[in-house]
Every structure is written in structure tokens, then in C-alpha cells.
Design a protein around this motif. Structure first.
Motif, PDB file in Angstrom:
ATOM      1  N   MET A 139       0.820  -1.189   0.000  1.00 31.41           N
ATOM      2  CA  MET A 139       0.000   0.000   0.000  1.00 31.41           C
ATOM      3  C   MET A 139       0.872   1.264   0.000  1.00 31.41           C
ATOM      4  O   MET A 139       0.517   2.255  -0.631  1.00 31.41           O
ATOM      5  N   ALA A 140       1.989   1.182   0.679  1.00 32.82           N
ATOM      6  CA  ALA A 140       2.895   2.333   0.726  1.00 32.82           C
ATOM      7  C   ALA A 140       3.417   2.672  -0.668  1.00 32.82           C
ATOM      8  O   ALA A 140       3.572   3.852  -1.006  1.00 32.82           O
ATOM      9  N   ARG A 141       3.668   1.655  -1.475  1.00 32.60           N
ATOM     10  CA  ARG A 141       4.143   1.902  -2.844  1.00 32.60           C
ATOM     11  C   ARG A 141       3.092   2.646  -3.653  1.00 32.60           C
ATOM     12  O   ARG A 141       3.407   3.539  -4.432  1.00 32.60           O
ATOM     13  N   LEU A 142       1.830   2.265  -3.493  1.00 36.20           N
ATOM     14  CA  LEU A 142       0.750   2.964  -4.194  1.00 36.20           C
ATOM     15  C   LEU A 142       0.672   4.417  -3.750  1.00 36.20           C
ATOM     16  O   LEU A 142       0.506   5.316  -4.574  1.00 36.20           O
ATOM     17  N   ARG A 143       0.774   4.645  -2.456  1.00 36.29           N
ATOM     18  CA  ARG A 143       0.710   6.022  -1.938  1.00 36.29           C
ATOM     19  C   ARG A 143       1.806   6.889  -2.553  1.00 36.29           C
ATOM     20  O   ARG A 143       1.583   8.059  -2.839  1.00 36.29           O
ATOM     21  N   ASN A 144       2.977   6.306  -2.734  1.00 32.57           N
ATOM     22  CA  ASN A 144       4.096   7.059  -3.310  1.00 32.57           C
ATOM     23  C   ASN A 144       3.986   7.200  -4.825  1.00 32.57           C
ATOM     24  O   ASN A 144       4.446   8.188  -5.391  1.00 32.57           O
ATOM     25  N   ALA A 145       3.397   6.222  -5.481  1.00 27.35           N
ATOM     26  CA  ALA A 145       3.383   6.199  -6.945  1.00 27.35           C
ATOM     27  C   ALA A 145       2.273   7.042  -7.563  1.00 27.35           C
ATOM     28  O   ALA A 145       2.460   7.629  -8.625  1.00 27.35           O
ATOM     29  N   ILE A 146       1.133   7.105  -6.925  1.00 27.74           N
ATOM     30  CA  ILE A 146      -0.018   7.791  -7.527  1.00 27.74           C
ATOM     31  C   ILE A 146       0.097   9.288  -7.276  1.00 27.74           C
ATOM     32  O   ILE A 146       0.254   9.733  -6.145  1.00 27.74           O
ATOM     33  N   LYS A 147      -0.014  10.056  -8.361  1.00 25.99           N
ATOM     34  CA  LYS A 147       0.148  11.513  -8.298  1.00 25.99           C
ATOM     35  C   LYS A 147      -1.004  12.217  -8.999  1.00 25.99           C
ATOM     36  O   LYS A 147      -1.756  11.611  -9.747  1.00 25.99           O
ATOM     37  N   GLY A 148      -1.097  13.502  -8.785  1.00 22.30           N
ATOM     38  CA  GLY A 148      -2.009  14.364  -9.527  1.00 22.30           C
ATOM     39  C   GLY A 148      -3.476  14.022  -9.372  1.00 22.30           C
ATOM     40  O   GLY A 148      -3.958  13.699  -8.281  1.00 22.30           O
ATOM     41  N   GLU A 149      -4.183  14.098 -10.492  1.00 21.01           N
ATOM     42  CA  GLU A 149      -5.627  13.873 -10.509  1.00 21.01           C
ATOM     43  C   GLU A 149      -5.981  12.455 -10.059  1.00 21.01           C
ATOM     44  O   GLU A 149      -6.987  12.245  -9.374  1.00 21.01           O
ATOM     45  N   ALA A 150      -5.155  11.494 -10.429  1.00 18.90           N
ATOM     46  CA  ALA A 150      -5.408  10.110 -10.020  1.00 18.90           C
ATOM     47  C   ALA A 150      -5.362   9.992  -8.497  1.00 18.90           C
ATOM     48  O   ALA A 150      -6.179   9.294  -7.895  1.00 18.90           O
ATOM     49  N   ARG A 151      -4.426  10.679  -7.886  1.00 18.35           N
ATOM     50  CA  ARG A 151      -4.315  10.647  -6.421  1.00 18.35           C
ATOM     51  C   ARG A 151      -5.557  11.267  -5.783  1.00 18.35           C
ATOM     52  O   ARG A 151      -6.093  10.742  -4.807  1.00 18.35           O
ATOM     53  N   GLU A 152      -6.001  12.380  -6.339  1.00 21.18           N
ATOM     54  CA  GLU A 152      -7.192  13.040  -5.797  1.00 21.18           C
ATOM     55  C   GLU A 152      -8.432  12.153  -5.925  1.00 21.18           C
ATOM     56  O   GLU A 152      -9.287  12.157  -5.049  1.00 21.18           O
ATOM     57  N   SER A 153      -8.509  11.394  -7.005  1.00 24.70           N
ATOM     58  CA  SER A 153      -9.703  10.579  -7.234  1.00 24.70           C
ATOM     59  C   SER A 153      -9.808   9.392  -6.281  1.00 24.70           C
ATOM     60  O   SER A 153     -10.891   8.853  -6.093  1.00 24.70           O
ATOM     61  N   CYS A 154      -8.699   8.983  -5.687  1.00 28.08           N
ATOM     62  CA  CYS A 154      -8.760   7.836  -4.765  1.00 28.08           C
ATOM     63  C   CYS A 154      -8.063   8.137  -3.443  1.00 28.08           C
ATOM     64  O   CYS A 154      -7.636   7.222  -2.735  1.00 28.08           O
ATOM     65  N   LYS A 155      -7.982   9.404  -3.099  1.00 28.60           N
ATOM     66  CA  LYS A 155      -7.254   9.843  -1.906  1.00 28.60           C
ATOM     67  C   LYS A 155      -7.735   9.153  -0.632  1.00 28.60           C
ATOM     68  O   LYS A 155      -6.935   8.671   0.166  1.00 28.60           O
ATOM     69  N   SER A 156      -9.036   9.097  -0.443  1.00 23.58           N
ATOM     70  CA  SER A 156      -9.550   8.493   0.789  1.00 23.58           C
ATOM     71  C   SER A 156      -9.226   7.002   0.859  1.00 23.58           C
ATOM     72  O   SER A 156      -8.926   6.475   1.932  1.00 23.58           O
ATOM     73  N   LEU A 157      -9.261   6.333  -0.283  1.00 19.37           N
ATOM     74  CA  LEU A 157      -8.932   4.903  -0.288  1.00 19.37           C
ATOM     75  C   LEU A 157      -7.459   4.654   0.029  1.00 19.37           C
ATOM     76  O   LEU A 157      -7.112   3.636   0.620  1.00 19.37           O
ATOM     77  N   LEU A 158      -6.610   5.573  -0.377  1.00 20.77           N
ATOM     78  CA  LEU A 158      -5.178   5.392  -0.126  1.00 20.77           C
ATOM     79  C   LEU A 158      -4.872   5.314   1.367  1.00 20.77           C
ATOM     80  O   LEU A 158      -3.918   4.656   1.774  1.00 20.77           O
ATOM     81  N   TYR A 159      -5.683   5.989   2.164  1.00 21.53           N
ATOM     82  CA  TYR A 159      -5.402   6.013   3.597  1.00 21.53           C
ATOM     83  C   TYR A 159      -6.379   5.193   4.427  1.00 21.53           C
ATOM     84  O   TYR A 159      -6.074   4.826   5.553  1.00 21.53           O
ATOM     85  N   SER A 160      -7.539   4.867   3.858  1.00 25.46           N
ATOM     86  CA  SER A 160      -8.517   4.113   4.647  1.00 25.46           C
ATOM     87  C   SER A 160      -8.544   2.627   4.301  1.00 25.46           C
ATOM     88  O   SER A 160      -8.876   1.806   5.140  1.00 25.46           O
ATOM     89  N   SER A 161      -8.207   2.286   3.092  1.00 21.16           N
ATOM     90  CA  SER A 161      -8.273   0.890   2.668  1.00 21.16           C
ATOM     91  C   SER A 161      -6.959   0.185   2.970  1.00 21.16           C
ATOM     92  O   SER A 161      -5.884   0.737   2.790  1.00 21.16           O
ATOM     93  N   MET A 162      -7.078  -1.034   3.376  1.00 20.61           N
ATOM     94  CA  MET A 162      -5.881  -1.823   3.643  1.00 20.61           C
ATOM     95  C   MET A 162      -5.524  -2.701   2.448  1.00 20.61           C
ATOM     96  O   MET A 162      -4.483  -3.322   2.435  1.00 20.61           O
ATOM     97  N   LYS A 163      -6.410  -2.735   1.452  1.00 19.06           N
ATOM     98  CA  LYS A 163      -6.165  -3.601   0.303  1.00 19.06           C
ATOM     99  C   LYS A 163      -5.823  -2.763  -0.931  1.00 19.06           C
ATOM    100  O   LYS A 163      -6.618  -1.919  -1.346  1.00 19.06           O
ATOM    101  N   PRO A 164      -4.673  -3.008  -1.519  1.00 15.76           N
ATOM    102  CA  PRO A 164      -4.313  -2.292  -2.746  1.00 15.76           C
ATOM    103  C   PRO A 164      -5.300  -2.557  -3.880  1.00 15.76           C
ATOM    104  O   PRO A 164      -5.497  -1.708  -4.749  1.00 15.76           O
ATOM    105  N   GLU A 165      -5.944  -3.719  -3.856  1.00 11.33           N
ATOM    106  CA  GLU A 165      -6.914  -4.063  -4.900  1.00 11.33           C
ATOM    107  C   GLU A 165      -8.066  -3.066  -4.942  1.00 11.33           C
ATOM    108  O   GLU A 165      -8.594  -2.767  -6.014  1.00 11.33           O
ATOM    109  N   ASP A 166      -8.468  -2.542  -3.765  1.00 11.99           N
ATOM    110  CA  ASP A 166      -9.550  -1.551  -3.725  1.00 11.99           C
ATOM    111  C   ASP A 166      -9.141  -0.277  -4.464  1.00 11.99           C
ATOM    112  O   ASP A 166      -9.921   0.299  -5.224  1.00 11.99           O
TER     113      ASP A 166
END
Length: 150
Positions: free
Chosen positions: A1-28
Motif C-alpha cells: 500500500m505504501a508503494r501505491l501512496r508514493n506512486a499515484i500523483k495528480g488527478e489520479a491521487r485526488e480521485s482515490c485519496k480516501s482509499l489510499l489512507y482508509s483501505s488496507m487492500k491495494p486491490e480496492d
């Protein structure tokens, strides 16, 4: 999950921001991104618009080679998205043909008319233009020492 948090930037990050910190599954997170951005038809339409926005070219061999490379890249992207029907539309081919110099355009018309009707129907006009363009570009690029990716 940490890799996803570091890799996703810009608009994509904004579109799934809450999932990046609330979800424990990268699949979500990946599923949310797939729903938002994984729409092949939109990607194909972007490639078609890119083709339409290519400016008309002059008589320079380098311009022709760059033009051909742009077309090849878009055609490859459309084929990789498994949407070849977009390449068979006569309007798409005509928008490209209108951007080439008159001399080359007339050679295209001669080339296209040389095919029997059944070949035109079977191979479609887009594939016919692609083969014509490849032959012409190879000739021009060899003469000016430019690498063509056809």
C-alpha cells in the motif's frame, strides 16, 4: 500500500485519496482507478483526436517521417486497445490524407484505386493507407537518413 501512496500523483491521487489512507487492500485502490481511467474507448478517442490535430505537413522528408511516426504510434495504441474499428473509418483516413502534400496525396489516390474492390473491402481503407504510407516513408527516410518507425 505504501508503494501505491508514493506512486499515484495528480488527478489520479485526488480521485482515490480516501482509499489510499482508509483501505488496507491495494486491490480496492486499483479497482477505483480502473473504474475511473480504464476506459479503452476514451483512450482511443484521445488517439483519434491526436491524429486529427496533427498539422498538415510540408515537403520536407523529415516532416513526412515525423508525421508517419506519429500516425504509427497512434495506430499501435489503438490496436493495442483492441479497437481496430476506429482505424477503418474512411473519415479518419481522409483527415490524415488531407494533411499530406498534394503530390503524395495523388500517389495515395492512385495506390488506393489500384486495389480490386474485394481487397479494399477485406483490408479496409485504413490498412491500405498504412501500407502505402509505410512504403512511401521508407523511401523518403532512406534518402534523408532519418530513422522511420513504421
Amino acid at each position: 500500500m505504501a508503494r501505491l501512496r508514493n506512486a499515484i500523483k495528480g488527478e489520479a491521487r485526488e480521485s482515490c485519496k480516501s482509499l489510499l489512507y482508509s483501505s488496507m487492500k491495494p486491490e480496492d485502490v486499483m479497482e477505483a482507478l480502473r473504474r475511473r481511467y480504464g476506459r479503452p474507448d476514451l483512450l482511443v478517442m484521445a488517439e483519434v483526436k491526436k491524429l486529427e490535430s496533427i498539422p498538415p505537413i510540408g515537403h520536407s522528408p523529415r516532416e513526412l517521417c515525423n508525421f508517419a511516426n506519429s500516425i504509427s504510434n497512434s495506430v499501435a495504441a489503438i490496436k493495442s486497445l483492441n479497437r481496430p474499428q476506429f482505424l477503418h473509418a474512411p473519415a479518419a483516413v481522409n483527415s490524415i490524407v488531407e494533411k499530406i502534400p498534394h503530390g503524395l496525396r495523388y500517389r495515395w489516390y492512385e495506390y488506393a484505386s489500384a486495389y480490386p474492390e474485394e481487397v479494399k473491402v477485406q483490408r479496409r481503407i485504413g490498412e491500405c493507407f498504412s501500407q502505402f504510407r509505410s512504403r512511401q516513408v521508407q523511401r523518403v527516410c532512406r534518402s534523408c537518413g532519418v530513422q522511420a518507425t513504421t
